[in-house]
Design an enzyme around this catalytic site. Structure first.
Site, PDB file in Angstrom:
ATOM      1  N   ASP A  25       4.030  -4.621  -4.229  1.00 47.11           N
ATOM      2  CA  ASP A  25       5.111  -4.512  -5.196  1.00 47.11           C
ATOM      3  C   ASP A  25       4.822  -3.410  -6.218  1.00 47.11           C
ATOM      4  OD1 ASP A  25       7.507  -5.169  -6.351  1.00 47.11           O
ATOM      5  OD2 ASP A  25       6.755  -6.933  -7.420  1.00 47.11           O
TER       6      ASP A  25
ATOM      7  N   HIS B  11       7.765   4.783  -2.773  1.00 50.97           N
ATOM      8  CA  HIS B  11       7.633   4.190  -1.443  1.00 50.97           C
ATOM      9  C   HIS B  11       6.733   5.041  -0.548  1.00 50.97           C
ATOM     10  CE1 HIS B  11      10.417   1.127  -2.496  1.00 50.97           C
ATOM     11  NE2 HIS B  11      11.473   1.928  -2.560  1.00 50.97           N
TER      12      HIS B  11
ATOM     13  N   LEU C 281      -9.397  -5.666  13.584  1.00 48.68           N
ATOM     14  CA  LEU C 281      -8.486  -6.130  12.546  1.00 48.68           C
ATOM     15  C   LEU C 281      -7.050  -6.205  13.058  1.00 48.68           C
ATOM     16  CD1 LEU C 281      -7.904  -6.606   9.398  1.00 48.68           C
ATOM     17  CD2 LEU C 281      -7.364  -4.169   9.359  1.00 48.68           C
TER      18      LEU C 281
END
Length: 252
Positions: A32, A49, A143
């Site tokens: 965020d 972004h 991962l």
């Protein structure tokens, strides 16, 4: 809750990667603050972004170094469609850009890409990029980088309930045998462990319809740092604090 002063102090801490047996297996992050990061610098929201995309690469590497097994990133919620059309269109281009630049390195580092979310509304170019990355990394064993894209937890739980209802109606399932395990099989995170640690950046203190079922016993860590400037050391500070907490799951 961590203040800006805490974060500045955090950056001065040892740069050692957390060690020990209690590294969180699954870390989930609500990324965020991209827009506010850009606004504070006099930049358009899309610049935030784009820099947030760079943070994804940085934190994926850091999580892998720390021994995290699953990293789930809240990339786009079912509510984000309410944003201005131009911003949504830009956000839908980011997975394609990110994966075109980083897929080779993800493969080289044995990372497996997954996605959880409603695929129906995603543009073809977004979905094809994600599905190609999933296909090319399917056999990787390192991962798991799990993107929550067009994801909403309430919708996810409703769909799981519908699936169980259809099985009961078809005579395939006795409703008296339905438990947590049966419900979880219909969730988009099925097959993954629940998050041990949830991180949210930018100072907001809410879950925003993210993994409401799965986060029931997760440890939470909040920071005022905006996602584009979230560093590997912030991640390691969160993990170190997680290691100091006692997880009792309702017991003593």
């Amino acid at each position: 809750m961590f203040t800006e002063q805490d974060m500045q102090h955090s950056q001065l801490k040892s740069e050692e990667i957390p060690s020990g047996d209690n590294i969180p297996e699954h870390v989930a992050i609500i990324m965020d603050g991209n827009g506010r990061w850009a606004k504070a610098r006099g930049l358009p929201r899309i610049a935030g972004h784009h820099n947030g995309m760079k943070a994804i690469k940085r934190i994926t590497k850091a999580a892998d170094r720390a021994g995290v097994k699953v990293l789930t990133l809240y990339a786009f919620s079912t509510e984000n469609w309410k944003r201005p059309k131009a911003e949504v269109e830009f956000l839908m281009k980011l997975p394609q850009e990110f994966l075109s630049l980083e897929l080779g390195e993800l493969i080289e580092n044995n990372v497996q890409v997954k996605m959880m979310g409603n695929r129906d509304l995603l543009p073809d170019h977004t979905l094809s990029a994600i599905e190609e990355a999933i296909r090319q990394t399917a056999n990787n064993t390192g991962l798991i980088l799990n993107f929550a894209l067009n994801y909403g937890s309430r919708l996810e739980m409703v769909e799981s309930a519908k699936l169980l209802a259809r099985k009961v109606a078809a005579g395939q399932l006795d409703p008296e045998t339905i438990g947590e395990a049966e419900f979880e099989q219909g969730l988009l995170s099925s097959g993954l462990p629940d998050p041990d640690l949830l991180i949210r950046t930018s100072g907001e203190l809410r879950l925003s319809n993210f993994m409401l079922w799965q986060l029931a016993y997760s440890e939470f860590w909040f920071t005022e740092v905006y996602w584009p400037e979230f560093s590997d050391q912030h991640l390691y500070d969160a993990i170190r604090e997680y290691q100091q907490r006692a997880r009792r799951y309702g017991g003593l």
